[in-house]
Write a protein that holds these residues in place. Structure first.
Motif, short mmCIF file in Angstrom:
data_model
loop_
_atom_site.label_atom_id
_atom_site.label_comp_id
_atom_site.label_asym_id
_atom_site.label_seq_id
_atom_site.Cartn_x
_atom_site.Cartn_y
_atom_site.Cartn_z
N UNK A 55 -14.44 4.65 4.05
CA UNK A 55 -13.72 4.18 2.89
C UNK A 55 -13.63 5.38 2.09
N UNK A 56 -14.57 6.30 1.85
CA UNK A 56 -14.37 7.50 1.16
C UNK A 56 -13.38 8.44 1.86
N UNK A 59 -9.53 6.31 2.25
CA UNK A 59 -8.72 5.47 1.46
C UNK A 59 -7.56 6.26 0.81
N UNK A 60 -6.42 5.48 0.74
CA UNK A 60 -5.23 5.98 0.16
C UNK A 60 -5.23 6.93 -1.12
N UNK A 61 -6.03 6.44 -1.91
CA UNK A 61 -6.50 7.35 -3.22
C UNK A 61 -6.51 8.57 -2.72
N UNK A 64 -2.85 10.83 -2.05
CA UNK A 64 -1.49 10.96 -2.61
C UNK A 64 -1.01 12.01 -2.78
N UNK A 65 -1.56 13.03 -2.61
CA UNK A 65 -1.01 14.40 -2.46
C UNK A 65 -0.49 14.84 -1.30
N UNK A 75 -3.18 4.28 4.76
CA UNK A 75 -3.02 2.94 4.59
C UNK A 75 -3.39 2.18 5.74
N UNK A 76 -2.93 2.60 6.96
CA UNK A 76 -3.25 1.71 8.15
C UNK A 76 -4.66 1.86 8.64
N UNK A 78 -7.17 2.29 6.68
CA UNK A 78 -8.10 1.85 5.76
C UNK A 78 -7.92 0.25 6.13
#
Lengths: 202, 619
Positions: A55-56, A59-61, A64-65, A75-76, A78
């Protein structure tokens, strides 16, 4: 040869390109995703640790850049990670997943598919339910007893499953899968019975 | 004299700032990540909170915030408030709401509400966009730079359409919405409960118009939402409306006059009951009074009576709480902490009820009005990479399914699944040569499609004509980290991308949003140009003054004729440019004048030095 979408170099197994470290489009198979053998007995603590670790990283977070491709891959990946963890952490859904992949889907439960060994119990239960609906409160006691009986059956089928999982993993034999399918069917039927009883008792 | 004339554009290339925005029913607020932690962005007047109220005057620009709120009692027909309750909804959804709100609804509001104000018609995303724009403007003034990326919070229980409407509002306001974060989760981030390495926390978020409950597991900086529940039709507004109803009845029997129909009177009364409600959080009793056309109404309201009155509303929050605890698969005893969010949690009865249910004293240290915005700023920090080690794993609040035979819903992604989440489903044709397959996607927990929320109909088009059952179309449903659904499809035998036409059941179409953005971009461009011209003229004024001063200096005389002529030429050209609207021309000329006056500047400097040196000789 499968190549990296970014640097076009050859890819190895794994989610990241060994050359440029770009996140790739993820595999959709849950066992492959977690690099697990197709076994039914799983160390849940180890899998959970892996879930948090991935997850770390995915994850999309964290993206984002990054480029649009990498954001979409994040996204896919995760989504597969979450779907896989949700499915594999529960022994029932885990077994169902493996069955479906082996072409042994359980499918929708039809009410007429009563496992033959349960016929007597189901007949008695239906009588009691009928009595209760007609206002016979004494049927409640019968129902409560029946509920206990079903609960015990559920526990027994869970134990059966555990044994069959071990057998499956050791031999990876189709007969074990067929047996698991039968237990799952039975289990689902019992669960539905308990649900019906609870509905009447409440 | 040289570098002071130049304009520094270097900041434009630096990493962009992401702000966090709490777009609330009653109030909205912006926040950012400071070096020391999240902080609120102040407005120009020092007021932090922007009331979520928009006034549309007969002429001129819309008014947002405190000023608009003040107009509620003077010009109620031109003011929109609590618009969040209308976001992503259709006419049927808000029938109850509209009995209490004075909004006039235009025709054609079945799938998107259209509010009529004077001769203008506005959709809820457009109204929300005006509020967001105000916060964007405040942020830009505060940082003295453009801000166009944001994290916006939404109630955890918002469905796909309501989330999409919020994202649309951001786009219309000129903001790239990098993430929608659930309000209770944001609050958990703001509380910095990650200091606590392991544990289970509940967030009780009772705001102006929505109620959310979320239960989270903390694990080494990971905030994992276990379950969420709520009611997007329940908030402090409901308490206000209860009090208003009671007062209206009182007034009717006292004055033998029904003032229900008079918006101005109702809004004055609304203001009075809100004040009374707020005071009752501190005082055991208050006086509720209304003066209207020479008549006076007064009633003493004790906290006991108030509590009795609002008990049904507070009880309505407890049902989702119990469901959430069950879904999270935890016991009340396992929940270590409870966090209170939203203005309505100031009410003592709410605190008592929460404490009784969770058997724990709730956290109220942070301002319940600010905590969500602060959390949004933390999430912005996570996205920008400024905040490491913290990660939010949120869930989808509602199950996603498709309609099957007989109107029954087949669930594909169950509620409380960690997002992003996906599901794959195969479709085929039922009739030979069939070209289309229609998929009806819904959200909700009920068995039948008619009891769930219709999201959209996806039309798989242009299927190659084949015998029935032969086409194999694999459809992928993906809920992203914002809780928003996307659907893609593939013909698995050919591997060909399947074309899909999306017909959303509610909300704006992409084309409508694009049109709204275009309109606002045109406006924004006009605003931008005006600002640039103004700024360039300020720069020009400065250089004119400097050159005029230089001409008085004895250094001027030491310049060659050519040098003086060159300066005068550019000087005149700048005067011409000054009165145009071409800000880049003004800038070019400023730069040119700066270049040609360099010799003058150098000589002035030298003269100053030699004067100073001569001075020392004399001493």
């Amino acid at each position: 040869m499968i190549t990296c979408w970014q640097c076009k170099k050859e890819l190895e197994k794994g989610l990241f390109c060994p050359s440029c470290n770009a996140l790739q489009s993820p595999p959709t198979d849950y066992f492959t995703f977690f690099s697990l053998p197709r076994h039914l007995s799983i160390n849940i603590e180890a899998l959970q640790a892996k879930f948090y670790d991935l997850s770390r990283k995915l994850h999309p977070d964290k993206y984002s850049r990054k480029s649009e491709t990498e954001r979409a891959n994040s996204t896919a990946a995760t989504a597969v990670l979450n779907d896989a963890w949700r499915t594999l952490k529960n022994p029932i859904t885990r077994a169902e997943y493996l069955l479906a992949q082996s072409g042994l889907e359980i499918g929708e439960q039809r009410s007429k598919d009563v496992p033959p060994e349960l016929l007597d119990e189901v007949f008695e239960l239906n009588m009691a339910l009928e009595e209760l609906r007609h206002g016979d409160q004494s049927a409640k006691v019968e129902l409560a007893t029946a509920r206990e009986k079903f609960q015990a059956m559920l526990a027994a089928s869970d134990a059966d499953l555990e044994n069959l999982f071990v057998k499956h993993d050791a031999e990876s034999c189709p007969p074990a899968l067929a047996a698991i399918r039968a237990v799952l069917n039975r289990r689902r039927y019992i669960t539905n019975l308990i649900r019906d009883v609870d509905k009447e008792l409440s | 004299m040289s570098s002071s004339f130049q304009i520094d554009f270097s900041e434009a290339g630096a990493t962009q700032r992401i702000i966090g925005i709490d777009l609330g029913t009653t109030n909205s607020l912006g926040a950012f990540m400071d070096l020391t932690g999240p902080a609120i962005i102040p407005g120009p007047d020092g007021e932090h909170i922007v009331p979520s109220v928009v006034a549309i005057p007969e002429s001129g620009d819309p008014i947002v915030g405190i000023e608009a709120r003040a107009m509620l009692t003077t010009d109620p027909d031109r003011v929109i408030y609590s618009v969040k309750r209308l976001m992503g909804r259709g006419l049927d959804d808000v029938k109850e709401e509209l009995k209490l709100f004075p909004f006039r609804i235009a025709d054609g509001s079945e799938s998107v509400i259209r509010l009529t104000i004077g001769n203008k018609t506005l959709t809820p995303p457009e109204v929300s966009a005006l509020i967001l724009k105000q916060i964007k403007t405040n942020a830009e003034a505060f940082f003295n730079e453009t801000v166009d990326q944001a994290v916006i919070t939404v109630p955890a229980y918002f469905n796909d359409t309501q989330r999409q409407a919020t994202k649309d509002a951001g786009r219309i306001a000129g903001l790239e919405v990098l993430r929608l974060v659930n309000e209770p989760t944001a609050a958990a981030l703001a509380y910095g409960l990650d200091k606590r390495k392991e544990g289970i926390i509940a967030v009780y978020d009772f705001g102006g118009g929505t109620f959310d409950i979320s239960i989270l597991k903390l694990h080494n900086g990971i905030f994992e939402v276990l379950a969420t529940n709520g009611d997007t039709h329940l908030g402090g507004d409901d308490i206000d409306n209860l009090l208003i109803a009671v007062a209206l009845e009182d007034i009717q029997s006292e004055w033998s006059e029904n003032i229900r129909g008079n918006q101005e009177a109702v809004q004055i009364l609304r203001k009075a009951v809100i004040e009374a409600k707020e005071q009752l959080s501190f005082a055991p009793a208050v006086k509720l009074s209304l003066e209207w056309r020479g008549k006076a109404y007064q009633r003493e309201l004790s906290r006991d009576v108030f509590n009795k009155l609002i008990t049904p509303v507070v009880d309505r929050t407890l049902t989702p709480c119990r469901a959430c605890i069950a879904d999270a698969n935890v016991t009340v005893e396992q929940i270590n902490e409870v966090v209170m969010v939203g203005g309505s949690t100031r009410i003592p009865l709410v605190r008592t009820a929460v404490e009784a249910l969770f058997k724990a004293k709730p956290h109220t240290e942070l301002n319940p009005d600010e905590v969500v915005a602060l959390g949004a700023a933390v999430q912005a920090g996570i996205l920008s990479g400024d905040v490491e080690d913290t990660l939010l794993l949120d869930v989808t609040p509602l199950s996603l399914g498709i309609e099957t035979m007989g109107g029954v819903v087949s669930k594909l992604i169950t509620r409380n699944s960690t997002i992003p989440a996906s599901a794959m489903e195969n479709f085929t044709t039922a009739v030979d040569g069939q070209r289309n397959v229609l998929i009806h996607v819904l959200q909700g927990e009920r068995e039948m499609a008619r009891d769930c929320r219709s999201l959209a109909r996806f039309d798989l088009k242009d299927i190659d004509p084949m015998p029935a059952g032969l086409p194999r179309i694999e459809v992928k449903f993906l809920i992203d980290a914002n809780g928003i659904l996307s659907v893609t499809a593939r013909e698995t035998r050919t591997g060909k991308e399947q074309s899909i036409e999306v017909k959303p059941s509610y909300g704006l179409t992409d084309e409508q949003v694009e049109a709204m953005i275009e309109e606002s971009i045109e406006k924004a461009e006009a605003d931008f140009i005006e600002r640039q011209v103004r700024e360039a003229r300020v720069e020009a004024d400065r250089i004119f003054k400097a050159v005029d001063k230089g001409k008085q200096n004895q250094a001027w005389d030491t310049l060659s004729d050519d040098e003086r002529e060159a300066i005068q030429k550019v000087y005149n050209e700048l005067i011409l440019a000054y009165h145009s609207d071409y800000y880049d021309l003004i800038r070019d000329k400023i730069h040119e004048l700066d270049q040609v006056t360099r010799p003058l500047a150098e000589r002035m400097m030298n003269t100053a030095v030699s004067v100073a040196l001569e001075g020392t000789k004399i001493e």
